[in-house]
Write a protein that holds these residues in place. Structure first.
Motif, PDB file in Angstrom:
ATOM      1  N   ASP A   1       5.398  -6.349  -9.638  1.00  0.00           N
ATOM      2  CA  ASP A   1       5.700  -5.958  -8.751  1.00  0.00           C
ATOM      3  C   ASP A   1       4.645  -4.713  -7.715  1.00  0.00           C
ATOM      4  OD1 ASP A   1       6.696  -4.043  -9.889  1.00  0.00           O
ATOM      5  OD2 ASP A   1       8.663  -4.826  -9.758  1.00  0.00           O
ATOM      6  N   ARG A   2       4.386  -4.383  -9.110  1.00  0.00           N
ATOM      7  CA  ARG A   2       3.204  -2.917  -8.161  1.00  0.00           C
ATOM      8  C   ARG A   2       4.765  -1.594  -7.579  1.00  0.00           C
ATOM      9  NH1 ARG A   2      -1.801  -4.568  -6.662  1.00  0.00           N
ATOM     10  NH2 ARG A   2      -1.981  -2.560  -5.931  1.00  0.00           N
ATOM     11  N   LEU A   3       5.793  -1.721  -8.371  1.00  0.00           N
ATOM     12  CA  LEU A   3       6.098  -0.873  -8.357  1.00  0.00           C
ATOM     13  C   LEU A   3       6.454   0.092  -9.433  1.00  0.00           C
ATOM     14  CD1 LEU A   3       9.594  -2.644  -6.895  1.00  0.00           C
ATOM     15  CD2 LEU A   3       7.814  -1.349  -5.390  1.00  0.00           C
ATOM     16  N   ILE A   4       7.076   0.846  -8.961  1.00  0.00           N
ATOM     17  CA  ILE A   4       7.359   2.755  -9.790  1.00  0.00           C
ATOM     18  C   ILE A   4       8.050   3.670  -9.316  1.00  0.00           C
ATOM     19  CG2 ILE A   4       6.589   4.643 -11.203  1.00  0.00           C
ATOM     20  CD1 ILE A   4       3.494   3.177 -11.653  1.00  0.00           C
TER      21      ILE A   4
ATOM     22  N   GLY B   1      15.072   8.904  -7.574  1.00  0.00           N
ATOM     23  CA  GLY B   1      14.020   8.887  -7.570  1.00  0.00           C
ATOM     24  C   GLY B   1      13.440   8.596  -6.242  1.00  0.00           C
ATOM     25  N   CYS B   2      12.385   7.835  -6.188  1.00  0.00           N
ATOM     26  CA  CYS B   2      11.689   7.472  -5.337  1.00  0.00           C
ATOM     27  C   CYS B   2      10.934   6.349  -5.974  1.00  0.00           C
ATOM     28  CB  CYS B   2      11.180   8.436  -4.268  1.00  0.00           C
ATOM     29  SG  CYS B   2      10.013   7.876  -3.056  1.00  0.00           S
ATOM     30  N   LEU B   3      11.522   5.218  -5.758  1.00  0.00           N
ATOM     31  CA  LEU B   3      10.840   3.891  -5.683  1.00  0.00           C
ATOM     32  C   LEU B   3       9.263   4.393  -4.425  1.00  0.00           C
ATOM     33  CD1 LEU B   3      10.775   1.094  -7.667  1.00  0.00           C
ATOM     34  CD2 LEU B   3      11.982  -0.225  -5.377  1.00  0.00           C
ATOM     35  N   GLY B   4       8.123   3.509  -5.337  1.00  0.00           N
ATOM     36  CA  GLY B   4       6.750   4.225  -4.744  1.00  0.00           C
ATOM     37  C   GLY B   4       6.293   2.468  -5.127  1.00  0.00           C
ATOM     38  N   ARG B   5       5.672   2.144  -4.236  1.00  0.00           N
ATOM     39  CA  ARG B   5       4.748   0.558  -4.328  1.00  0.00           C
ATOM     40  C   ARG B   5       2.901   1.337  -4.153  1.00  0.00           C
ATOM     41  NH1 ARG B   5       1.593  -3.849  -1.337  1.00  0.00           N
ATOM     42  NH2 ARG B   5       2.613  -5.625  -2.913  1.00  0.00           N
ATOM     43  N   ILE B   6       2.648   0.752  -5.482  1.00  0.00           N
ATOM     44  CA  ILE B   6       0.705   1.289  -5.525  1.00  0.00           C
ATOM     45  C   ILE B   6       0.145   0.206  -3.953  1.00  0.00           C
ATOM     46  CG2 ILE B   6      -0.853   0.719  -7.168  1.00  0.00           C
ATOM     47  CD1 ILE B   6       0.696   0.558  -9.915  1.00  0.00           C
ATOM     48  N   ILE B   7      -0.187   0.813  -3.671  1.00  0.00           N
ATOM     49  CA  ILE B   7      -1.399   0.195  -2.345  1.00  0.00           C
ATOM     50  C   ILE B   7      -2.572   0.256  -2.380  1.00  0.00           C
ATOM     51  CG2 ILE B   7       0.647   0.897  -0.293  1.00  0.00           C
ATOM     52  CD1 ILE B   7      -0.524   3.624   0.377  1.00  0.00           C
ATOM     53  N   HIS B   8      -2.907   1.127  -3.414  1.00  0.00           N
ATOM     54  CA  HIS B   8      -4.349   0.857  -3.541  1.00  0.00           C
ATOM     55  C   HIS B   8      -4.727   1.881  -5.234  1.00  0.00           C
ATOM     56  CE1 HIS B   8      -8.846   1.542  -2.761  1.00  0.00           C
ATOM     57  NE2 HIS B   8      -8.784   2.239  -4.029  1.00  0.00           N
ATOM     58  N   HIS B   9      -5.367   0.925  -5.830  1.00  0.00           N
ATOM     59  CA  HIS B   9      -6.100   1.259  -7.408  1.00  0.00           C
ATOM     60  C   HIS B   9      -7.370   1.369  -7.763  1.00  0.00           C
ATOM     61  CE1 HIS B   9      -5.904  -2.662  -8.606  1.00  0.00           C
ATOM     62  NE2 HIS B   9      -6.535  -2.783  -9.645  1.00  0.00           N
ATOM     63  N   GLU B  10      -7.741   2.907  -8.271  1.00  0.00           N
ATOM     64  CA  GLU B  10      -8.690   2.418  -9.150  1.00  0.00           C
ATOM     65  C   GLU B  10      -9.271   2.809  -9.909  1.00  0.00           C
ATOM     66  OE1 GLU B  10     -12.995   5.120  -9.052  1.00  0.00           O
ATOM     67  OE2 GLU B  10     -11.676   5.782  -8.134  1.00  0.00           O
ATOM     68  N   ARG B  11      -9.305   1.535 -11.226  1.00  0.00           N
ATOM     69  CA  ARG B  11      -8.964   2.160 -12.719  1.00  0.00           C
ATOM     70  C   ARG B  11     -10.765   2.685 -13.274  1.00  0.00           C
ATOM     71  NH1 ARG B  11     -10.546  -0.292 -17.650  1.00  0.00           N
ATOM     72  NH2 ARG B  11      -8.134  -0.706 -19.401  1.00  0.00           N
ATOM     73  N   LEU B  12     -10.566   4.035 -14.193  1.00  0.00           N
ATOM     74  CA  LEU B  12     -12.368   4.141 -13.967  1.00  0.00           C
ATOM     75  C   LEU B  12     -12.446   3.802 -15.293  1.00  0.00           C
ATOM     76  CD1 LEU B  12     -10.968   7.514 -13.850  1.00  0.00           C
ATOM     77  CD2 LEU B  12     -11.558   6.475 -12.547  1.00  0.00           C
ATOM     78  N   ALA B  13     -13.463   4.129 -15.770  1.00  0.00           N
ATOM     79  CA  ALA B  13     -14.399   3.238 -17.064  1.00  0.00           C
ATOM     80  C   ALA B  13     -13.408   4.066 -18.582  1.00  0.00           C
ATOM     81  CB  ALA B  13     -16.103   3.504 -17.563  1.00  0.00           C
ATOM     82  N   ASP B  14     -13.295   4.785 -18.677  1.00  0.00           N
ATOM     83  CA  ASP B  14     -12.075   5.130 -19.819  1.00  0.00           C
ATOM     84  C   ASP B  14     -10.662   4.939 -19.700  1.00  0.00           C
ATOM     85  OD1 ASP B  14     -11.121   6.814 -18.194  1.00  0.00           O
ATOM     86  OD2 ASP B  14     -11.839   8.450 -18.587  1.00  0.00           O
ATOM     87  N   GLY B  15     -10.243   3.822 -19.160  1.00  0.00           N
ATOM     88  CA  GLY B  15      -8.902   3.198 -19.236  1.00  0.00           C
ATOM     89  C   GLY B  15      -7.710   4.036 -18.373  1.00  0.00           C
ATOM     90  N   ARG B  16      -8.289   5.207 -17.155  1.00  0.00           N
ATOM     91  CA  ARG B  16      -7.757   6.068 -16.625  1.00  0.00           C
ATOM     92  C   ARG B  16      -7.092   5.259 -14.782  1.00  0.00           C
ATOM     93  NH1 ARG B  16     -10.263  11.418 -15.061  1.00  0.00           N
ATOM     94  NH2 ARG B  16     -12.182  10.407 -16.261  1.00  0.00           N
ATOM     95  N   TYR B  17      -6.555   5.956 -14.572  1.00  0.00           N
ATOM     96  CA  TYR B  17      -5.951   5.247 -13.401  1.00  0.00           C
ATOM     97  C   TYR B  17      -5.902   6.749 -11.804  1.00  0.00           C
ATOM     98  CZ  TYR B  17      -5.170   0.627 -14.753  1.00  0.00           C
ATOM     99  OH  TYR B  17      -5.257  -0.688 -15.600  1.00  0.00           O
ATOM    100  N   ASN B  18      -6.782   5.843 -10.915  1.00  0.00           N
ATOM    101  CA  ASN B  18      -6.336   6.750  -9.588  1.00  0.00           C
ATOM    102  C   ASN B  18      -5.699   5.983  -9.047  1.00  0.00           C
ATOM    103  OD1 ASN B  18      -7.618   9.395 -10.307  1.00  0.00           O
ATOM    104  ND2 ASN B  18      -9.680   8.006  -9.718  1.00  0.00           N
ATOM    105  N   LEU B  19      -4.220   6.750  -8.595  1.00  0.00           N
ATOM    106  CA  LEU B  19      -3.338   5.458  -7.429  1.00  0.00           C
ATOM    107  C   LEU B  19      -3.466   6.198  -5.902  1.00  0.00           C
ATOM    108  CD1 LEU B  19      -0.612   4.564  -9.560  1.00  0.00           C
ATOM    109  CD2 LEU B  19      -2.981   3.481  -9.731  1.00  0.00           C
ATOM    110  N   LEU B  20      -3.316   5.488  -5.525  1.00  0.00           N
ATOM    111  CA  LEU B  20      -2.070   5.963  -4.028  1.00  0.00           C
ATOM    112  C   LEU B  20      -1.103   5.026  -3.999  1.00  0.00           C
ATOM    113  CD1 LEU B  20      -4.910   5.827  -0.888  1.00  0.00           C
ATOM    114  CD2 LEU B  20      -3.968   7.758  -2.447  1.00  0.00           C
ATOM    115  N   LEU B  21       0.063   6.067  -4.158  1.00  0.00           N
ATOM    116  CA  LEU B  21       1.763   5.448  -3.754  1.00  0.00           C
ATOM    117  C   LEU B  21       2.090   5.980  -2.729  1.00  0.00           C
ATOM    118  CD1 LEU B  21       3.078   4.361  -6.630  1.00  0.00           C
ATOM    119  CD2 LEU B  21       4.372   6.189  -6.321  1.00  0.00           C
ATOM    120  N   LEU B  22       2.732   4.845  -2.418  1.00  0.00           N
ATOM    121  CA  LEU B  22       3.621   4.432  -0.797  1.00  0.00           C
ATOM    122  C   LEU B  22       5.061   4.604  -1.185  1.00  0.00           C
ATOM    123  CD1 LEU B  22       4.103   4.529   2.150  1.00  0.00           C
ATOM    124  CD2 LEU B  22       3.681   2.071   2.025  1.00  0.00           C
ATOM    125  N   GLY B  23       5.421   5.585  -0.819  1.00  0.00           N
ATOM    126  CA  GLY B  23       7.143   5.728  -1.281  1.00  0.00           C
ATOM    127  C   GLY B  23       7.889   4.506  -0.528  1.00  0.00           C
TER     128      GLY B  23
END
Length: 221
Positions: free
Chosen positions: A49-52, A71-93
């Motif tokens: 569901d893309r929710l965190i 807490g704040c329920l957020g939805r991932i609206i953009h993600h980038e998976r890096l080569a080593d498995g890390r992620y950069n996310l934009l989370l919308l509250g």
């Protein structure tokens, strides 16, 4: 803000504890995900569901330190998976949530909880143009004397869809203590939330450092 992306919300949330950070609905925050358990959490969210749910810590240490009940329920609206498995996310509250109980799930390395969505209680607060103008004016007077303000930020405030949304954007942006931000997050009554903001804006005005750029840049996690 359309709630269609929460239509299938199951009431079960993936918990992302953030020390010293309080996220609010209506705000987009960049997150850097590097711990293996939270990489798994992100992958599961993207497949589902893309929710965190971001939650603050109340103290203590260890693998499962106690967290704030709201807490704040957020939805991932953009993600980038890096080569080593890390992620950069934009989370919308999206919504405030109250944690009911944590769920032990041996198949997941991250924490999961049952939660209920907390809706704003706007009936006690006038949500007309005058109420919004008053809040924005107080904010402008407090911050404007101490900082170089980005005009685009005030356009964002003026375009907020409701008084509750306006209060949340301000709460996220103001340089106030984390405990104060958590109190604002936990307050569903819009009138009470605005009252706290106005009081704290008035109290902080004499102590703001001069020469800053506002709002400050968001920090990654």
């Amino acid at each position: 803000m359309d709630d269609m992306d929460l239509k299938g919300f199951s009431g079960r949330v993936r918990l992302f504890p953030l020390p010293g950070v309080v996220m609010f609905p209506h705000v987009v925050a960049p997150l850097h995900i590097f711990e293996p358990r939270y990489r798994r959490m992100t992958a599961d969210a993207l497949e589902g569901d893309r929710l965190i749910a971001t939650v603050g810590l109340t103290g203590g240490d260890g693998p499962t330190p106690p967290v704030e009940p709201v807490g704040c329920l957020g939805r991932i609206i953009h993600h980038e998976r890096l080569a080593d498995g890390r992620y950069n996310l934009l989370l919308l509250g999206r919504k405030r949530v109250r944690l009911v109980r944590e769920i032990l799930d041996p198949d997941r390395p991250y924490r999961v909880a049952e939660a209920v969505v907390i809706e704003d209680e706007p009936r006690s607060a006038p949500d007309g143009p005058e109420a919004r103008r008053s809040l924005i004016q107080s904010f402008r007077q407090a911050i404007g004397a101490a900082a170089e303000i980005d005009d685009e930020f005030f356009r964002l405030l003026e375009s907020a869809e409701s008084l509750g949304a306006l209060a949340d954007i301000m709460a996220h942006s103001l340089p106030i203590h984390g405990a104060q931000k958590q109190r604002l997050l936990a307050e569903p009554d819009v009138h009470a939330r605005v009252g706290l903001l106005l009081r704290w804006i008035a109290e902080m005005t004499p102590t703001l450092p001069l020469g800053r750029t506002f709002p400050p840049p968001f920090s990654s996690n």
